[in-house]
Design an enzyme around this catalytic site. Sequence first.
Site, PDB file in Angstrom:
ATOM      1  N   HIS A 139       0.837  -1.208   0.000  1.00 14.80           N
ATOM      2  CA  HIS A 139       0.000   0.000   0.000  1.00 14.80           C
ATOM      3  C   HIS A 139       0.869   1.255   0.000  1.00 14.80           C
ATOM      4  CE1 HIS A 139      -3.163  -2.637   2.183  1.00 14.80           C
ATOM      5  NE2 HIS A 139      -3.521  -2.531   0.911  1.00 14.80           N
ATOM      6  N   LYS A 194     -15.824  -7.701   4.944  1.00 14.96           N
ATOM      7  CA  LYS A 194     -14.573  -7.942   5.661  1.00 14.96           C
ATOM      8  C   LYS A 194     -14.767  -7.859   7.167  1.00 14.96           C
ATOM      9  CE  LYS A 194     -11.520  -6.326   2.045  1.00 14.96           C
ATOM     10  NZ  LYS A 194     -10.298  -5.658   1.734  1.00 14.96           N
ATOM     11  N   ARG A 234      -1.805  -6.785  -8.188  1.00 15.93           N
ATOM     12  CA  ARG A 234      -0.851  -7.874  -7.991  1.00 15.93           C
ATOM     13  C   ARG A 234      -1.069  -8.880  -9.112  1.00 15.93           C
ATOM     14  NH1 ARG A 234      -2.920  -8.341  -1.931  1.00 15.93           N
ATOM     15  NH2 ARG A 234      -4.756  -8.460  -3.234  1.00 15.93           N
ATOM     16  N   SER A 251      -3.366  -7.807   3.176  1.00 11.19           N
ATOM     17  CA  SER A 251      -3.657  -7.581   4.590  1.00 11.19           C
ATOM     18  C   SER A 251      -4.190  -8.811   5.305  1.00 11.19           C
ATOM     19  CB  SER A 251      -4.649  -6.425   4.739  1.00 11.19           C
ATOM     20  OG  SER A 251      -4.089  -5.236   4.250  1.00 11.19           O
TER      21      SER A 251
END
Length: 161
Positions: free
Chosen positions: A17, A42, A91, A129
Amino acid sequence: MRRAIYPGSFDPAHNGHVDIATRASQLFDELIIAVYDAPPTKTLMFTTEERVKLFKQSIPHLDNVRVVPFTGLAPAVARSVDAGFIIRGLRAGVDFEMEFEMALMWRNVDPGIDVVCLMTALENQFVHSSRIKEVAQLGGRIENLIPIPVLAALNEKLGRT
């Protein structure tokens, strides 16, 4: 002024990040890191206030970046702060499909906001994360993946000093 937002839950912020924020800050006059208050899909470890504070502490070297909480749709937040761009990091693998679909949906919501994707640095391709939290909870090594303030906060959350 060319302004962009970089939205995410950032629970917690990691070196990937910070890398994306650093590189995006060089492309725009102002970058606003928008920390999503309550992502519906989440389970968060850190409160919104903690995530905002930790990201701020992780980027003291970036003068043209501010970190704010947000709720709602990212294009609406971009419009509210007069940002014409939304930054996303990509990614390898599955990110492209997900980000492509999200970018198309955001263009549907507000065709005037454009999405700019930055390829994640090679050393951060596997960093996300949820995996960091999982490895930390199981006692694994993560100090090379997250900024020092995040490591301290994560250790505190896990009862380690």
